[in-house]
Scaffold this active site. Structure first.
Site, short mmCIF file in Angstrom:
data_model
loop_
_atom_site.label_atom_id
_atom_site.label_comp_id
_atom_site.label_asym_id
_atom_site.label_seq_id
_atom_site.Cartn_x
_atom_site.Cartn_y
_atom_site.Cartn_z
N HIS A 16 29.83 18.40 62.07
CA HIS A 16 29.00 17.74 60.75
C HIS A 16 29.79 16.03 61.15
O HIS A 16 28.89 14.98 61.10
CB HIS A 16 30.03 17.58 59.42
CG HIS A 16 29.51 19.15 59.44
ND1 HIS A 16 29.61 20.19 58.45
CD2 HIS A 16 28.01 19.39 58.85
CE1 HIS A 16 29.11 21.09 58.57
NE2 HIS A 16 27.90 20.66 58.55
N LYS A 40 22.75 27.67 48.91
CA LYS A 40 23.94 29.16 48.74
C LYS A 40 25.15 28.57 47.35
O LYS A 40 25.86 27.62 47.53
CB LYS A 40 24.18 29.03 50.38
CG LYS A 40 24.44 28.12 50.85
CD LYS A 40 24.20 28.20 52.26
CE LYS A 40 24.89 26.23 53.10
NZ LYS A 40 24.35 26.75 53.99
N ARG A 89 21.79 23.04 65.70
CA ARG A 89 22.51 24.14 66.21
C ARG A 89 21.96 24.70 68.02
O ARG A 89 22.70 24.45 69.00
CB ARG A 89 23.48 24.63 66.00
CG ARG A 89 24.74 23.04 65.13
CD ARG A 89 25.35 24.69 64.27
NE ARG A 89 24.50 24.96 63.19
CZ ARG A 89 24.96 25.92 62.14
NH1 ARG A 89 25.80 26.51 62.00
NH2 ARG A 89 23.74 26.08 61.60
N SER A 127 29.80 26.50 58.40
CA SER A 127 30.91 26.42 57.80
C SER A 127 31.49 27.79 57.09
O SER A 127 32.87 27.95 57.06
CB SER A 127 30.41 25.35 56.59
OG SER A 127 29.89 23.97 56.82
N1 COA Z 1 28.06 21.51 63.88
C1 COA Z 1 28.47 22.93 63.09
N2 COA Z 1 28.03 23.15 62.09
C2 COA Z 1 26.69 22.69 61.68
C3 COA Z 1 26.21 21.31 61.85
C4 COA Z 1 27.10 20.74 63.11
N3 COA Z 1 26.52 19.34 63.98
N4 COA Z 1 25.29 20.83 61.21
C5 COA Z 1 25.25 21.63 60.27
N5 COA Z 1 25.98 22.98 60.54
C6 COA Z 1 26.49 23.85 59.78
C7 COA Z 1 27.35 23.70 58.89
O1 COA Z 1 28.27 24.13 59.55
C8 COA Z 1 26.23 24.94 57.71
O2 COA Z 1 26.69 26.60 57.96
P1 COA Z 1 26.83 27.53 56.80
O3 COA Z 1 25.67 27.29 56.27
O4 COA Z 1 27.50 28.13 57.12
O5 COA Z 1 27.21 27.09 55.54
C9 COA Z 1 25.23 24.84 58.66
O6 COA Z 1 25.15 24.35 58.49
C10 COA Z 1 24.05 23.91 57.16
O7 COA Z 1 24.86 23.67 56.22
P2 COA Z 1 25.19 21.60 56.08
O8 COA Z 1 24.82 20.99 57.30
O9 COA Z 1 26.19 21.24 55.30
O10 COA Z 1 23.36 21.61 55.62
P3 COA Z 1 22.76 22.46 54.27
O11 COA Z 1 22.11 23.77 54.73
O12 COA Z 1 23.98 22.99 53.14
O13 COA Z 1 22.29 21.81 53.06
C11 COA Z 1 20.90 20.31 51.90
C12 COA Z 1 20.89 21.69 52.78
C13 COA Z 1 21.54 20.07 50.78
C14 COA Z 1 20.14 19.16 53.09
C15 COA Z 1 19.52 20.99 51.33
O14 COA Z 1 19.53 21.96 51.11
C16 COA Z 1 19.04 20.04 50.49
O15 COA Z 1 18.77 18.28 50.33
N6 COA Z 1 18.80 19.81 48.73
C17 COA Z 1 18.80 19.46 47.76
C18 COA Z 1 17.59 19.95 47.01
C19 COA Z 1 16.80 19.53 47.99
O16 COA Z 1 15.73 18.49 47.85
N7 COA Z 1 15.88 20.36 48.03
C20 COA Z 1 14.42 20.34 48.05
C21 COA Z 1 14.47 20.36 50.04
S1 COA Z 1 13.16 20.45 51.07
#
Ligand code: COA
Length: 157
Positions: A16, A40, A89, A127
């Site tokens: 990140h 989640k 990724r 994560s």
């Molecule tokens: N390098 C390593 N790992 C990475 C990475 C990178 N460059 N980019 C993402 N990841 C990993 C994270 O570690 C995480 O791993 P996990 O699944 O094991 O926890 C995963 O990829 C995704 O995590 P993160 O980047 O924190 O995003 P998320 O998928 O948890 O976030 C939101 C999702 C918050 C963007 C989405 O749920 C959202 O927009 N929520 C608000 C409500 C909404 O608008 N909903 C409608 C959306 S269509």
């Protein structure tokens, strides 16, 4: 131009930070937005997630850290932005990210999601994997910022 980089950051990883650093070089301002209630179940509290994010990007002067509830596109509008940053990724990330970007576009026409490829070094990090390794006493040194590493070290002290 303002870009919003949303996520649950549960916890923030070097992957990140790499994306945030590269985005900060491309955009005038980056809002790193920590979602309050991830889809989640989050393992760390919002306070911890925010503290770790703040502590690890404070050197990036054009990156501000906010928490948010509700739709990402609402936050994007609030900042008068039209760009969402997401890291990719592997191919396995694609389907979910593709659907999310289409939904966001539908909810808010004009919003563009820009995908940045995760650095090769960090492609395998997630994560949830870091959480599991750290909770079971394995080393996550170099994969997460020092404040996150220290937090998990304390749990095992
Ligand atoms: N390098 C390593 N790992 C990475 C990475 C990178 N460059 N980019 C993402 N990841 C990993 C994270 O570690 C995480 O791993 P996990 O699944 O094991 O926890 C995963 O990829 C995704 O995590 P993160 O980047 O924190 O995003 P998320 O998928 O948890 O976030 C939101 C999702 C918050 C963007 C989405 O749920 C959202 O927009 N929520 C608000 C409500 C909404 O608008 N909903 C409608 C959306 S269509």
């Amino acid at each position: 131009m303002v870009a919003v980089y949303p996520g649950s950051f549960d916890p923030i990883t070097m992957g990140h930070i790499d994306i945030a650093t590269r985005a900060s070089a491309l955009f005038e301002d980056v809002v790193l937005a920590v979602v309050k209630n991830p889809s989640k179940t989050s393992l760390l509290s919002l306070e911890n997630r925010l503290d770790f994010v703040r502590g690890s990007v404070e050197h990036l002067k054009n990156v501000r850290v906010e928490s948010f509830e509700g739709l990402t596109v609402q936050l994007v509008k609030q900042y008068n932005a039209n760009i969402i940053i997401r890291g990719l990724r592997a191919v396995s990330d694609f389907e979910y990210e593709f659907a999310m970007s289409q939904m966001n576009k539908r909810l808010c026409p004009g919003v563009e999601t820009i995908f940045m490829m995760a650095d090769l070094e960090y492609q395998f990090i997630s994560s949830s994997m870091l959480n599991e390794v750290a909770r079971l006493g394995g080393s996550i040194e170099g994969l997460a910022p020092q404040n996150v590493v220290n937090h998990f070290k304390l749990l095992h002290a």
